[in-house]
Each structure stands twice: as C-alpha cells, then as structure tokens.
Design a protein around this motif. Structure first.
Motif, PDB file in Angstrom:
ATOM      1  N   GLY A 137      -4.741  -0.725   1.956  1.00  0.00           N
ATOM      2  CA  GLY A 137      -5.557   0.484   2.095  1.00  0.00           C
ATOM      3  C   GLY A 137      -4.878   1.753   1.648  1.00  0.00           C
ATOM      4  O   GLY A 137      -5.394   2.850   1.890  1.00  0.00           O
ATOM      5  N   ALA A 138      -3.726   1.639   0.967  1.00  0.00           N
ATOM      6  CA  ALA A 138      -3.023   2.826   0.497  1.00  0.00           C
ATOM      7  C   ALA A 138      -3.571   3.279  -0.857  1.00  0.00           C
ATOM      8  O   ALA A 138      -4.128   2.488  -1.620  1.00  0.00           O
ATOM      9  CB  ALA A 138      -1.533   2.544   0.373  1.00  0.00           C
ATOM     10  N   GLU A 139      -3.394   4.549  -1.136  1.00  0.00           N
ATOM     11  CA  GLU A 139      -3.692   5.112  -2.459  1.00  0.00           C
ATOM     12  C   GLU A 139      -2.398   5.078  -3.264  1.00  0.00           C
ATOM     13  O   GLU A 139      -1.425   5.752  -2.905  1.00  0.00           O
ATOM     14  CB  GLU A 139      -4.200   6.542  -2.328  1.00  0.00           C
ATOM     15  N   VAL A 140      -2.361   4.289  -4.315  1.00  0.00           N
ATOM     16  CA  VAL A 140      -1.107   3.985  -5.006  1.00  0.00           C
ATOM     17  C   VAL A 140      -1.073   4.634  -6.382  1.00  0.00           C
ATOM     18  O   VAL A 140      -2.027   4.530  -7.160  1.00  0.00           O
ATOM     19  CB  VAL A 140      -0.917   2.459  -5.147  1.00  0.00           C
ATOM     20  N   THR A 141       0.049   5.278  -6.674  1.00  0.00           N
ATOM     21  CA  THR A 141       0.335   5.783  -8.016  1.00  0.00           C
ATOM     22  C   THR A 141       1.565   5.068  -8.538  1.00  0.00           C
ATOM     23  O   THR A 141       2.605   5.031  -7.865  1.00  0.00           O
ATOM     24  CB  THR A 141       0.604   7.297  -7.992  1.00  0.00           C
ATOM     25  N   VAL A 142       1.456   4.473  -9.720  1.00  0.00           N
ATOM     26  CA  VAL A 142       2.596   3.817 -10.375  1.00  0.00           C
ATOM     27  C   VAL A 142       3.129   4.767 -11.441  1.00  0.00           C
ATOM     28  O   VAL A 142       2.387   5.176 -12.342  1.00  0.00           O
ATOM     29  CB  VAL A 142       2.186   2.469 -10.992  1.00  0.00           C
ATOM     30  N   LEU A 143       4.404   5.129 -11.306  1.00  0.00           N
ATOM     31  CA  LEU A 143       4.995   6.142 -12.170  1.00  0.00           C
ATOM     32  C   LEU A 143       6.089   5.533 -13.059  1.00  0.00           C
ATOM     33  O   LEU A 143       7.160   5.188 -12.578  1.00  0.00           O
ATOM     34  CB  LEU A 143       5.609   7.257 -11.308  1.00  0.00           C
ATOM     35  N   PRO A 144       5.843   5.384 -14.371  1.00  0.00           N
ATOM     36  CA  PRO A 144       6.913   4.931 -15.276  1.00  0.00           C
ATOM     37  C   PRO A 144       8.000   5.999 -15.368  1.00  0.00           C
ATOM     38  O   PRO A 144       7.705   7.193 -15.514  1.00  0.00           O
ATOM     39  CB  PRO A 144       6.203   4.757 -16.615  1.00  0.00           C
ATOM     40  N   ALA A 145       9.271   5.554 -15.287  1.00  0.00           N
ATOM     41  CA  ALA A 145      10.375   6.513 -15.287  1.00  0.00           C
ATOM     42  C   ALA A 145      11.390   6.255 -16.390  1.00  0.00           C
ATOM     43  O   ALA A 145      12.207   7.122 -16.687  1.00  0.00           O
ATOM     44  CB  ALA A 145      11.080   6.490 -13.924  1.00  0.00           C
TER      45      ALA A 145
ATOM     46  N   ARG B   4      -0.695   7.936   0.867  1.00  0.00           N
ATOM     47  CA  ARG B   4      -0.419   8.025  -0.567  1.00  0.00           C
ATOM     48  C   ARG B   4       0.968   7.440  -0.825  1.00  0.00           C
ATOM     49  O   ARG B   4       1.953   7.847  -0.189  1.00  0.00           O
ATOM     50  CB  ARG B   4      -0.489   9.461  -1.079  1.00  0.00           C
ATOM     51  N   VAL B   5       1.039   6.487  -1.739  1.00  0.00           N
ATOM     52  CA  VAL B   5       2.288   5.780  -2.039  1.00  0.00           C
ATOM     53  C   VAL B   5       2.592   5.930  -3.527  1.00  0.00           C
ATOM     54  O   VAL B   5       1.705   5.750  -4.369  1.00  0.00           O
ATOM     55  CB  VAL B   5       2.183   4.289  -1.666  1.00  0.00           C
ATOM     56  N   LEU B   6       3.850   6.242  -3.830  1.00  0.00           N
ATOM     57  CA  LEU B   6       4.312   6.364  -5.210  1.00  0.00           C
ATOM     58  C   LEU B   6       5.300   5.240  -5.497  1.00  0.00           C
ATOM     59  O   LEU B   6       6.236   5.017  -4.727  1.00  0.00           O
ATOM     60  CB  LEU B   6       4.993   7.716  -5.422  1.00  0.00           C
ATOM     61  N   ILE B   7       5.087   4.523  -6.599  1.00  0.00           N
ATOM     62  CA  ILE B   7       6.019   3.485  -7.037  1.00  0.00           C
ATOM     63  C   ILE B   7       6.670   3.957  -8.329  1.00  0.00           C
ATOM     64  O   ILE B   7       5.987   4.220  -9.325  1.00  0.00           O
ATOM     65  CB  ILE B   7       5.301   2.141  -7.279  1.00  0.00           C
ATOM     66  N   VAL B   8       7.999   4.077  -8.311  1.00  0.00           N
ATOM     67  CA  VAL B   8       8.750   4.521  -9.483  1.00  0.00           C
ATOM     68  C   VAL B   8       9.410   3.297 -10.103  1.00  0.00           C
ATOM     69  O   VAL B   8      10.181   2.594  -9.442  1.00  0.00           O
ATOM     70  CB  VAL B   8       9.806   5.575  -9.101  1.00  0.00           C
TER      71      VAL B   8
ATOM     72  N   LEU C 212       6.157  15.432  -4.639  1.00  0.00           N
ATOM     73  CA  LEU C 212       6.604  14.403  -3.702  1.00  0.00           C
ATOM     74  C   LEU C 212       6.120  14.639  -2.275  1.00  0.00           C
ATOM     75  O   LEU C 212       5.911  13.691  -1.517  1.00  0.00           O
ATOM     76  CB  LEU C 212       8.136  14.318  -3.696  1.00  0.00           C
ATOM     77  N   THR C 213       5.945  15.885  -1.894  1.00  0.00           N
ATOM     78  CA  THR C 213       5.560  16.166  -0.506  1.00  0.00           C
ATOM     79  C   THR C 213       4.165  15.645  -0.173  1.00  0.00           C
ATOM     80  O   THR C 213       3.807  15.557   1.000  1.00  0.00           O
ATOM     81  CB  THR C 213       5.610  17.679  -0.228  1.00  0.00           C
ATOM     82  N   SER C 214       3.394  15.279  -1.189  1.00  0.00           N
ATOM     83  CA  SER C 214       2.047  14.772  -0.923  1.00  0.00           C
ATOM     84  C   SER C 214       2.023  13.271  -0.642  1.00  0.00           C
ATOM     85  O   SER C 214       0.970  12.713  -0.335  1.00  0.00           O
ATOM     86  CB  SER C 214       1.117  15.084  -2.099  1.00  0.00           C
ATOM     87  N   TYR C 215       3.192  12.622  -0.743  1.00  0.00           N
ATOM     88  CA  TYR C 215       3.266  11.176  -0.521  1.00  0.00           C
ATOM     89  C   TYR C 215       3.873  10.868   0.843  1.00  0.00           C
ATOM     90  O   TYR C 215       4.691  11.631   1.378  1.00  0.00           O
ATOM     91  CB  TYR C 215       4.111  10.506  -1.619  1.00  0.00           C
ATOM     92  N   GLN C 216       3.485   9.720   1.375  1.00  0.00           N
ATOM     93  CA  GLN C 216       4.070   9.246   2.624  1.00  0.00           C
ATOM     94  C   GLN C 216       5.158   8.202   2.391  1.00  0.00           C
ATOM     95  O   GLN C 216       5.984   7.953   3.270  1.00  0.00           O
ATOM     96  CB  GLN C 216       2.985   8.641   3.533  1.00  0.00           C
ATOM     97  N   LEU C 217       5.165   7.589   1.209  1.00  0.00           N
ATOM     98  CA  LEU C 217       6.166   6.574   0.883  1.00  0.00           C
ATOM     99  C   LEU C 217       6.420   6.601  -0.621  1.00  0.00           C
ATOM    100  O   LEU C 217       5.476   6.684  -1.411  1.00  0.00           O
ATOM    101  CB  LEU C 217       5.676   5.177   1.294  1.00  0.00           C
TER     102      LEU C 217
END
Length: 254
Positions: free
Chosen positions: A151-159, A130-134, A52-57
């Motif tokens: 312009g964000a780098e987005v990761t979509v994370l299924p939970a 870097r943005v994470l979507i849970v 998580l510390t690698s993400y800004q949002l």
C-alpha cells in the motif's frame, strides 16, 4: 604456493578488501567486471533528492547507490528511515552519519538480499507511506512490487549506470592470461559473472571458458552461486554477506 585472488568488484569498492587480502599474504588482482558511471543528466536525481523530507522510507540497493545519492544530499532529514539489503551498504550509511537506529537491514547479515530485507521491515506500517528506492538504471522489481503491494506510494530513482567493460585487445590478453593459472575469484554480482562469460565467449575460443570453469569462485549470495552453476562453474563457495566471511573463505583455502 597460495592461488592468486581475482577481485571483480567495481573499482571504487575493491581496494579496501584487496588490502585486507594482501595482508593475509595472498596476491590479489583487481579486475572490475562492472563499470559504474554517473548518469549523464544529474538533474532528475538532484531534484528527487531535494524532496527527501516528503518520504517516510528511502531504500538503497547498493553502496554505489549511496555514493551517487549522497553527492546531492547536504543533510539527512532527522528521523528519516533508511533501508539497505547488505552489510556494505549499512556501513556506507553509517559512514555518512546516519544513526544505526535509523537503518533497516536483514536481521542476519549473512543473508544480504531484498527477500530478507522485506522480512525485517514492518510492511503493513508502510500503507499510505511514500517510499523512495535508489538504485542503478536497471534492477530487480521485487522491492518496489512488495512496497506497492503493502500500500505504499513508490518512486524508483535511477542514480548510476552499470556496464560490462568493453573487450579491448588489452582486456582480452589479460583475461587469457588469468584463465591460464587457477585462481580464487571473488564475484559479488550475477550480472558481473554473466558479463565475464560474455567477454570470454567474445574471444571465440571455448578453451578459455572451459579453463575458467575449473577455477574457484567465492560468492556472497545464493543467487550468484546458482548463476555460476548454470554457467558451468564447477567449484563455488557460498559465504554469505560481508568481507569477514569472504576473508574466512579465503583463509580456509590451501
């Protein structure tokens, strides 16, 4: 005599509101139209949340996403910004100890959707972030697409996993009985509403569907109201987000 209230939220989120409805003197029945279950393989979720510390949002699409994620988050990184689309999710983050100043949400709690969250965020500031979507295994792509467009780098994370319940003989009998007596239905998901109609159609009788279309639906979002009307429901009250608005709508009913 007041109508019975049918509360269709997933079971984990249903009981607090059910208790408040009972306190109003209304009979309430909990009928979860979506079953929420953990993913069979928890390793990808656990591994992603360890970084998580690698993400800004980090954006959470629902209270279910928050519950699933925080089973793997020992401590929220200081200063990390969170974003949610609804008041229930904001309250869930506050309950996890996330400061209100670190939670972005729609400016007007009555409008709990991705569109209004995006309006509340400073999207240009996310360029290069870097943005994470849970979220669940499936869902709308609007949020991810908007972040990428900014312009964000987005990761979509299924939970977690959502599913309409199986039509067992017991559920078929229950749905038939509920359709027979007019009721106020609280429906908080378009997916759940489509699932309900699918279950009724599987009973192979148009009478039950026609009966239910004359019941009263209480929904928190315009998308759900639109889905309801498309499915032939005749009496729909749009409340906006939050249990207080749902309760107010019930109190205004005879």
């Amino acid at each position: 005599m007041p109508r019975r209230v049918i509360l269709t939220r997933p079971i984990a989120q249903a009981e607090p509101l059910a208790g408040r409805i009972r306190a109003l003197g209304r009979e309430v029945e909990v009928l979860p139209l979506l079953e929420i279950s953990p993913l069979p393989d928890q390793a990808p979720l656990r591994d992603a949340l360890a970084g998580l510390t690698s993400y800004q949002l980090v954006a959470f699409v629902s209270p279910n996403a928050i519950e699933a994620a925080f089973g793997h988050i020992p401590a929220w990184p200081p200063g990390l910004q969170a974003a949610v689309v609804g008041e229930a999710s904001r309250q869930a983050l506050l309950a996890q100890g996330i400061p209100a100043s670190h939670i972005a949400s729609p400016a007007d709690p009555a409008h709990s959707d991705t569109e209004h969250l995006l309006q509340a965020l400073d999207l240009p500031a996310l360029r290069g972030a870097r943005v994470l979507i849970v979220r669940g295994e499936s869902g709308r792509e609007l949020m991810a697409d908007a972040f990428r467009a900014a312009g964000a780098e987005v990761t979509v994370l299924p939970a977690y996993r959502r599913a309409v319940p199986q039509l067992t003989p017991a559920l078929a009998e229950r749905l038939t009985a509920l359709a027979a007596a007019p009721a106020d239905w609280i429906v908080t998901s378009s997916e759940a509403l489509r699932g309900l109609v699918g279950l009724l159609n599987a009973l192979n009788t148009s009478t039950i569907v026609a009966l239910l279309q004359h019941h009263h639906l209480i929904v928190p979002h315009s998308r759900i109201a639109e889905t309801a009307r498309d499915l032939g429901f005749l009496h729909v009250t749009l409340t906006g987000s939050g249990d207080e608005r749902v309760l107010a709508a019930l109190q205004s009913r005879p």
